[in-house]
Design a protein around this motif. Structure first.
Motif, PDB file in Angstrom:
ATOM      1  N   SER A   1      36.408  47.668  41.781  1.00 18.77           N
ATOM      2  CA  SER A   1      34.963  47.557  41.566  1.00 18.77           C
ATOM      3  C   SER A   1      34.261  46.869  42.729  1.00 18.77           C
ATOM      4  CB  SER A   1      34.687  46.786  40.265  1.00 18.77           C
ATOM      5  OG  SER A   1      35.233  45.480  40.349  1.00 18.77           O
ATOM      6  N   VAL A   2      35.016  46.196  43.578  1.00 20.87           N
ATOM      7  CA  VAL A   2      34.436  45.569  44.766  1.00 20.87           C
ATOM      8  C   VAL A   2      35.083  46.227  45.975  1.00 20.87           C
ATOM      9  CG1 VAL A   2      34.105  43.435  46.064  1.00 20.87           C
ATOM     10  CG2 VAL A   2      34.047  43.373  43.559  1.00 20.87           C
ATOM     11  N   PHE A   3      34.249  46.765  46.853  1.00 21.73           N
ATOM     12  CA  PHE A   3      34.786  47.581  47.946  1.00 21.73           C
ATOM     13  C   PHE A   3      34.878  46.775  49.246  1.00 21.73           C
ATOM     14  CE2 PHE A   3      33.842  50.328  44.524  1.00 21.73           C
ATOM     15  CZ  PHE A   3      34.919  51.194  44.529  1.00 21.73           C
ATOM     16  N   HIS A   4      35.626  45.686  49.118  1.00 22.10           N
ATOM     17  CA  HIS A   4      36.137  44.881  50.238  1.00 22.10           C
ATOM     18  C   HIS A   4      37.570  44.594  49.809  1.00 22.10           C
ATOM     19  CE1 HIS A   4      35.600  41.377  53.284  1.00 22.10           C
ATOM     20  NE2 HIS A   4      36.869  41.325  52.863  1.00 22.10           N
ATOM     21  N   LEU A   5      38.518  45.100  50.573  1.00 18.76           N
ATOM     22  CA  LEU A   5      39.930  45.013  50.187  1.00 18.76           C
ATOM     23  C   LEU A   5      40.273  43.618  49.667  1.00 18.76           C
ATOM     24  CD1 LEU A   5      42.829  46.632  52.107  1.00 18.76           C
ATOM     25  CD2 LEU A   5      43.050  44.258  51.373  1.00 18.76           C
ATOM     26  N   HIS A   6      40.940  43.576  48.528  1.00 22.80           N
ATOM     27  CA  HIS A   6      41.343  42.277  47.955  1.00 22.80           C
ATOM     28  C   HIS A   6      42.628  42.436  47.176  1.00 22.80           C
ATOM     29  CE1 HIS A   6      38.611  44.345  45.192  1.00 22.80           C
ATOM     30  NE2 HIS A   6      39.333  43.836  44.219  1.00 22.80           N
ATOM     31  N   LEU A   7      43.390  41.380  47.236  1.00 24.17           N
ATOM     32  CA  LEU A   7      44.660  41.300  46.531  1.00 24.17           C
ATOM     33  C   LEU A   7      44.441  40.379  45.344  1.00 24.17           C
ATOM     34  CD1 LEU A   7      47.418  42.351  47.583  1.00 24.17           C
ATOM     35  CD2 LEU A   7      47.846  40.020  48.375  1.00 24.17           C
ATOM     36  N   HIS A   8      44.854  40.826  44.159  1.00 17.92           N
ATOM     37  CA  HIS A   8      44.849  39.932  43.003  1.00 17.92           C
ATOM     38  C   HIS A   8      46.200  39.213  42.964  1.00 17.92           C
ATOM     39  CE1 HIS A   8      41.408  41.883  40.768  1.00 17.92           C
ATOM     40  NE2 HIS A   8      41.722  42.872  41.581  1.00 17.92           N
ATOM     41  N   LEU A   9      46.188  37.917  42.814  1.00 22.92           N
ATOM     42  CA  LEU A   9      47.399  37.145  42.544  1.00 22.92           C
ATOM     43  C   LEU A   9      47.318  36.705  41.091  1.00 22.92           C
ATOM     44  CD1 LEU A   9      49.947  35.439  43.176  1.00 22.92           C
ATOM     45  CD2 LEU A   9      48.389  33.633  43.964  1.00 22.92           C
TER      46      LEU A   9
ATOM     47  N   PRO B   1      46.450  32.650  33.705  1.00 25.74           N
ATOM     48  CA  PRO B   1      46.180  31.252  34.086  1.00 25.74           C
ATOM     49  C   PRO B   1      45.969  31.083  35.593  1.00 25.74           C
ATOM     50  CG  PRO B   1      47.897  31.338  32.410  1.00 25.74           C
ATOM     51  CD  PRO B   1      47.617  32.765  32.804  1.00 25.74           C
ATOM     52  N   THR B   2      46.740  31.811  36.389  1.00 27.64           N
ATOM     53  CA  THR B   2      46.408  31.913  37.815  1.00 27.64           C
ATOM     54  C   THR B   2      45.896  33.318  38.077  1.00 27.64           C
ATOM     55  OG1 THR B   2      47.928  30.233  38.679  1.00 27.64           O
ATOM     56  CG2 THR B   2      47.363  32.028  40.169  1.00 27.64           C
ATOM     57  N   HIS B   3      44.657  33.424  38.516  1.00 24.80           N
ATOM     58  CA  HIS B   3      44.097  34.710  38.942  1.00 24.80           C
ATOM     59  C   HIS B   3      43.231  34.426  40.166  1.00 24.80           C
ATOM     60  CE1 HIS B   3      41.960  38.770  37.856  1.00 24.80           C
ATOM     61  NE2 HIS B   3      42.400  38.737  39.115  1.00 24.80           N
ATOM     62  N   VAL B   4      43.863  34.625  41.300  1.00 28.03           N
ATOM     63  CA  VAL B   4      43.234  34.316  42.580  1.00 28.03           C
ATOM     64  C   VAL B   4      43.049  35.620  43.340  1.00 28.03           C
ATOM     65  CG1 VAL B   4      43.701  33.183  44.813  1.00 28.03           C
ATOM     66  CG2 VAL B   4      44.136  31.943  42.673  1.00 28.03           C
TER      67      VAL B   4
ATOM     68  N   ALA C   1      48.919  34.887  49.518  1.00 20.85           N
ATOM     69  CA  ALA C   1      49.160  34.898  48.067  1.00 20.85           C
ATOM     70  C   ALA C   1      50.468  34.173  47.749  1.00 20.85           C
ATOM     71  CB  ALA C   1      49.197  36.338  47.546  1.00 20.85           C
ATOM     72  N   ALA C   2      51.509  34.419  48.530  1.00 21.79           N
ATOM     73  CA  ALA C   2      52.802  33.746  48.305  1.00 21.79           C
ATOM     74  C   ALA C   2      52.655  32.237  48.491  1.00 21.79           C
ATOM     75  CB  ALA C   2      53.853  34.307  49.261  1.00 21.79           C
ATOM     76  N   HIS C   3      51.850  31.838  49.444  1.00 22.89           N
ATOM     77  CA  HIS C   3      51.599  30.413  49.685  1.00 22.89           C
ATOM     78  C   HIS C   3      50.922  29.779  48.463  1.00 22.89           C
ATOM     79  CE1 HIS C   3      50.367  26.818  51.923  1.00 22.89           C
ATOM     80  NE2 HIS C   3      49.184  26.989  51.359  1.00 22.89           N
ATOM     81  N   VAL C   4      49.893  30.440  47.947  1.00 22.20           N
ATOM     82  CA  VAL C   4      49.183  29.907  46.778  1.00 22.20           C
ATOM     83  C   VAL C   4      50.126  29.859  45.573  1.00 22.20           C
ATOM     84  CG1 VAL C   4      47.276  30.313  45.156  1.00 22.20           C
ATOM     85  CG2 VAL C   4      46.915  30.670  47.610  1.00 22.20           C
ATOM     86  N   ALA C   5      50.944  30.902  45.392  1.00 19.86           N
ATOM     87  CA  ALA C   5      51.891  30.934  44.267  1.00 19.86           C
ATOM     88  C   ALA C   5      52.869  29.768  44.349  1.00 19.86           C
ATOM     89  CB  ALA C   5      52.637  32.269  44.253  1.00 19.86           C
ATOM     90  N   ARG C   6      53.317  29.469  45.554  1.00 23.20           N
ATOM     91  CA  ARG C   6      54.243  28.350  45.772  1.00 23.20           C
ATOM     92  C   ARG C   6      53.551  27.038  45.400  1.00 23.20           C
ATOM     93  NH1 ARG C   6      55.166  29.398  51.089  1.00 23.20           N
ATOM     94  NH2 ARG C   6      56.189  31.312  50.465  1.00 23.20           N
TER      95      ARG C   6
ATOM     96  N   TYR D   1      55.289  36.214  39.472  1.00 26.54           N
ATOM     97  CA  TYR D   1      53.860  36.472  39.658  1.00 26.54           C
ATOM     98  C   TYR D   1      53.710  37.890  40.188  1.00 26.54           C
ATOM     99  CZ  TYR D   1      54.676  35.220  44.632  1.00 26.54           C
ATOM    100  OH  TYR D   1      55.137  35.153  45.918  1.00 26.54           O
ATOM    101  N   ARG D   2      52.487  38.332  40.235  1.00 24.38           N
ATOM    102  CA  ARG D   2      52.254  39.711  40.680  1.00 24.38           C
ATOM    103  C   ARG D   2      51.097  39.746  41.663  1.00 24.38           C
ATOM    104  NH1 ARG D   2      52.349  43.389  35.746  1.00 24.38           N
ATOM    105  NH2 ARG D   2      54.565  42.954  35.957  1.00 24.38           N
ATOM    106  N   THR D   3      51.239  40.564  42.694  1.00 23.34           N
ATOM    107  CA  THR D   3      50.114  40.843  43.583  1.00 23.34           C
ATOM    108  C   THR D   3      49.699  42.294  43.323  1.00 23.34           C
ATOM    109  OG1 THR D   3      51.586  41.481  45.390  1.00 23.34           O
ATOM    110  CG2 THR D   3      50.804  39.211  45.380  1.00 23.34           C
TER     111      THR D   3
END
Ligand code: 5GP
Ligand code: ZN
Length: 113
Positions: free
Chosen positions: A94-102, A36-39, A68-73, A81-83
């Motif tokens: 699959s995308v080669f620009h560093l990214h964190l999944h929230l 439901p949250t996938h940022v 990510a913690a801010h968005v989760a809050r 939640y998981r990062t």
């Protein structure tokens, strides 16, 4: 970087549903949400991935986690939640620009697949 999808999102050349932005980071909804949250949280600086990151990128990577913690809050998903940082094709990068999944808003199993 002109051939990078996420750099193009930062530049506004490709639309994205932004959820948070500051001087160094941008967060936006994943186009194919797995919860439901996938940022996705990305540094505005192009870094190919965690294994290509250098010590000078440490602040940037830390700031992505704090964003990510801010968005989760804000989303009220702090019960759990998981990062996730997928590193390399074998881990699904699959995308080669560093990214964190929230990911959050549902029960999350451990270990991840
Ligand atoms: P990776 O598999 O590299 O860890 O994660 C890349 C993520 O980017 C995937 O979850 C995928 O759904 C997402 N994604 C790919 N293309 C786009 C796009 O054009 N817009 C958005 N918002 N997300 C994308
Ligand atoms: Zn990039």
């Amino acid at each position: 970087m002109k051939d990078c999808l996420f750099c193009r999102i930062i530049a506004g050349e490709i639309p994205a549903k932004k959820v948070y932005e500051d001087e160094h980071t941008l967060a936006f909804e994943d186009i194919n949400p797995q919860a439901p949250t996938h940022v996705l949280v990305i540094p505005k600086k192009h870094i190919r991935g965690l294994k290509e990151a250098s010590p000078e990128d440490a602040d940037m990577i830390g700031l992505c986690h704090l964003a990510a913690a801010h968005v989760a809050r804000e989303r009220g998903i702090e019960n759990g939640y998981r990062t996730v940082l997928n590193v390399g094709p074998g881990a699904g990068q699959s995308v080669f620009h560093l990214h964190l999944h929230l990911l959050g808003g549902r029960d999350l199993k451990w270990p991840p697949g």
